[in-house]
Design a protein around this motif. Structure first.
Motif, short mmCIF file in Angstrom:
data_model
loop_
_atom_site.label_atom_id
_atom_site.label_comp_id
_atom_site.label_asym_id
_atom_site.label_seq_id
_atom_site.Cartn_x
_atom_site.Cartn_y
_atom_site.Cartn_z
N LEU A 31 34.05 62.19 40.79
CA LEU A 31 33.30 62.49 39.58
C LEU A 31 32.32 63.63 39.83
O LEU A 31 32.21 64.56 39.02
N THR A 32 31.61 63.58 40.94
CA THR A 32 30.68 64.65 41.30
C THR A 32 31.41 65.97 41.46
O THR A 32 30.96 67.01 40.97
N PHE A 33 32.56 65.95 42.13
CA PHE A 33 33.33 67.17 42.34
C PHE A 33 33.77 67.77 41.00
O PHE A 33 33.62 68.98 40.77
N PHE A 34 34.28 66.96 40.09
CA PHE A 34 34.75 67.48 38.80
C PHE A 34 33.59 67.96 37.92
O PHE A 34 33.71 68.97 37.25
N VAL A 35 32.48 67.27 37.94
CA VAL A 35 31.32 67.72 37.15
C VAL A 35 30.80 69.05 37.67
O VAL A 35 30.51 69.97 36.90
N LEU A 36 30.72 69.18 38.99
CA LEU A 36 30.26 70.45 39.56
C LEU A 36 31.27 71.56 39.32
O LEU A 36 30.88 72.72 39.13
N SER A 37 32.55 71.25 39.28
CA SER A 37 33.56 72.26 38.97
C SER A 37 33.43 72.74 37.52
O SER A 37 33.54 73.93 37.24
N LYS A 38 33.17 71.82 36.61
CA LYS A 38 33.00 72.17 35.21
C LYS A 38 31.76 73.01 34.97
O LYS A 38 31.70 73.83 34.06
N LEU A 39 30.75 72.81 35.78
CA LEU A 39 29.53 73.58 35.66
C LEU A 39 29.61 74.91 36.40
O LEU A 39 28.62 75.65 36.45
N SER A 40 30.76 75.21 36.97
CA SER A 40 31.03 76.47 37.69
C SER A 40 30.08 76.67 38.86
O SER A 40 29.60 77.78 39.10
N LEU A 41 29.77 75.63 39.56
CA LEU A 41 28.95 75.74 40.74
C LEU A 41 29.84 75.98 41.94
O LEU A 41 30.99 75.56 41.99
N ASP A 42 29.30 76.69 42.93
CA ASP A 42 30.07 77.00 44.13
C ASP A 42 30.21 75.72 44.98
O ASP A 42 29.22 75.12 45.38
N LEU A 43 31.49 75.33 45.24
CA LEU A 43 31.75 74.16 46.03
C LEU A 43 32.24 74.49 47.44
O LEU A 43 32.71 73.61 48.14
#
Length: 80
Positions: A65-77
């Protein structure tokens, strides 16, 4: 006929019979108690396994969930 051997023999038979009865009963109860302990231990281990599995699955779900939310917010992973 003397009465002492009859009374003493009867008392001895009753005392030994009672002792044997309670000894057998005690051993039988101990066997049941150990069997109940084994069943209880198995139930506790099963419950602990379920709790551990639920914890691991919830941790995995939270990570995804954290990974997908951060992906949607276009944050660098990236790790670098």
């Amino acid at each position: 006929m003397e009465w002492f051997p009859v009374v003493a023999g009867t008392f001895k038979g009753v005392a030994l019979g009672t002792g044997m009865f309670f000894a057998i009963k005690w051993h039988y109860d101990q066997g049941k108690k150990e069997q109940d302990k084994a069943l209880e231990k198995r139930a506790v281990l099963r419950a602990a396994g379920k709790v551990a599995a639920i914890f691991a699955l919830s941790l995995l779900g939270l990570g995804l969930l954290t990974f997908f939310v951060l992906s949607k917010l276009s944050l660098d992973l990236g790790l670098t």
